[in-house]
Design an enzyme around this catalytic site. Structure first.
Site, PDB file in Angstrom:
ATOM      1  N   ASN A 105      87.460  20.956  42.554  1.00  0.00           N
ATOM      2  CA  ASN A 105      86.826  19.870  42.560  1.00  0.00           C
ATOM      3  C   ASN A 105      87.757  18.559  42.728  1.00  0.00           C
ATOM      4  OD1 ASN A 105      84.521  21.274  42.116  1.00  0.00           O
ATOM      5  ND2 ASN A 105      84.434  21.057  40.128  1.00  0.00           N
TER       6      ASN A 105
ATOM      7  N   PHE B 240      81.250  29.942  37.501  1.00  0.00           N
ATOM      8  CA  PHE B 240      80.692  29.116  36.294  1.00  0.00           C
ATOM      9  C   PHE B 240      79.212  28.956  36.440  1.00  0.00           C
ATOM     10  CE2 PHE B 240      79.882  24.894  34.444  1.00  0.00           C
ATOM     11  CZ  PHE B 240      80.037  25.209  32.999  1.00  0.00           C
TER      12      PHE B 240
ATOM     13  N   LEU C  98      85.061   9.032  27.819  1.00  0.00           N
ATOM     14  CA  LEU C  98      84.101   8.892  26.971  1.00  0.00           C
ATOM     15  C   LEU C  98      82.579   8.875  27.404  1.00  0.00           C
ATOM     16  CD1 LEU C  98      85.665   5.756  25.257  1.00  0.00           C
ATOM     17  CD2 LEU C  98      85.925   8.069  24.534  1.00  0.00           C
TER      18      LEU C  98
ATOM     19  N   ASP D 217      85.791  15.376  37.151  1.00  0.00           N
ATOM     20  CA  ASP D 217      86.579  15.677  38.166  1.00  0.00           C
ATOM     21  C   ASP D 217      86.892  14.743  39.225  1.00  0.00           C
ATOM     22  OD1 ASP D 217      86.940  18.229  36.852  1.00  0.00           O
ATOM     23  OD2 ASP D 217      85.288  19.199  38.020  1.00  0.00           O
TER      24      ASP D 217
END
Length: 319
Positions: free
Chosen positions: A55, A104, A223, A257
């Site tokens: 990514n 994933f 964050l 990413d």
């Protein structure tokens, strides 16, 4: 300016992304965890290319970078790798495994909360992967989540050959032994984590958050919707960077990413840390606007325009 190469180590995966219009809180009741059994009716399913290292490589290539991708894949990812090579990613150091490519699977609810599962597959067949081809080239090495043994070996090689590296431990913070993480932290030039990962990293490594920030030159804490914070031994005063506004929020998977891709692009060119992080924030918005981690598109010119709108300043010049 001579720009160093960048080597991206980490997972390469084929992702299955699912979503539903409800909330996990409608299905999962903490008082009944002892009898948890949940089946969710999904509204959307998309199979897409992914993996942290791949990514990052994808978005860096969109910016015009030519990163090296170091990882292990199965035969089922050969077409996938050809698509990355077409964009400009160097795939000549990949290992082809007899195991399937890592996968994933993640389910996202309407509040963008996620539950995922990762099958490592070819990722665990990484014993042949080494940084030896770059030991005399002084690259920036990014050690992102993959086989724990491979991550430890690559950190040792970086220390052995004095290669600066970014310790991007990600979701492997829950799986790696504390002592291994401690060594990875203490040798790193950069550390990138989210605020939750930083807490777990501190607890398991037996290093206080304060000590980590005193020891590592650059510590970036992402964050989410509140942006990112840059601290560390080489940062005299903490830098807080806000987010750039996406045109629409479709899928948050892969935004981190894309942020890393933008940050590394600026960092390699010795941009100010704030400018590098702002580019990361802009790149992240494109990922949020598309389903999957490699379905967004942008160019340097479009990114520069969004950078100006988002932060009311020009993006640094590309030398």
């Amino acid at each position: 300016m001579i720009k160093p190469p960048i080597v991206l180590t980490g997972s390469i995966a084929i992702d299955r992304l699912m979503s539903f219009r409800g909330r996990y809180t409608d299905y999962i009741h903490p008082e009944r965890f002892d009898a948890l059994s949940v089946s969710i009716f999904l509204d959307q399913l998309t199979d897409t290319y992914g993996g942290v290292a791949a990514n990052i490589a994808y978005s860096m290539a969109l910016l015009g970078e030519t990163p090296y991708l170091l990882g292990s894949i199965g035969k089922d990812a050969l077409v996938y790798m050809e698509s990355l090579a077409h964009l400009g990613v160097n795939i000549t150091h990949l290992h082809e495994s007899s195991l399937p490519t890592a996968t994933f699977n993640v389910i996202t609810d309407r509040d963008q909360k996620q539950i995922g599962g990762f099958y490592p597959g070819a990722m665990f067949d990484s014993a042949s992967l080494s940084l030896a081809p770059w030991k005399d080239q002084a690259p920036l090495v990014v050690i992102s989540p993959h086989d724990p043994k491979g991550m430890e070996r690559q950190a040792k090689e970086c220390l052995q050959w004095r290669l600066p590296y970014c310790y991007d431990i990600g979701q492997q913070v829950s799986n790696l032994p504390g002592e291994q993480m401690r060594r990875g932290i203490l040798g790193a030039q950069l550390l990138i984590v989210n605020d939750y990962e930083l807490t777990v990293l501190s607890d398991k490594s037996r290093l206080s958050i304060e000590r980590i920030k005193r020891q590592v030159p650059i510590v970036i804490t992402t964050l989410g919707q509140h942006g990112s914070r840059i601290e560390g031994r080489a940062v005299p005063e903490a830098i807080t960077v806000g987010t750039a506004a996406p045109k629409q929020v479709v899928d948050p998977t892969g935004a981190g990413d894309a942020y890393r891709a933008g940050f590394f692009f600026g960092y390699l060119r010795r941009w100010p840390l704030r400018a590098s992080a702002q580019l990361g924030a802009v790149c992240a918005t494109y990922a949020i606007e598309a389903i999957g981690t490699q379905n967004h598109r942008f160019s340097l010119s479009t990114v520069a325009k969004r950078y100006k709108v988002s932060f009311n300043e020009l993006m640094p010049a590309i030398e």
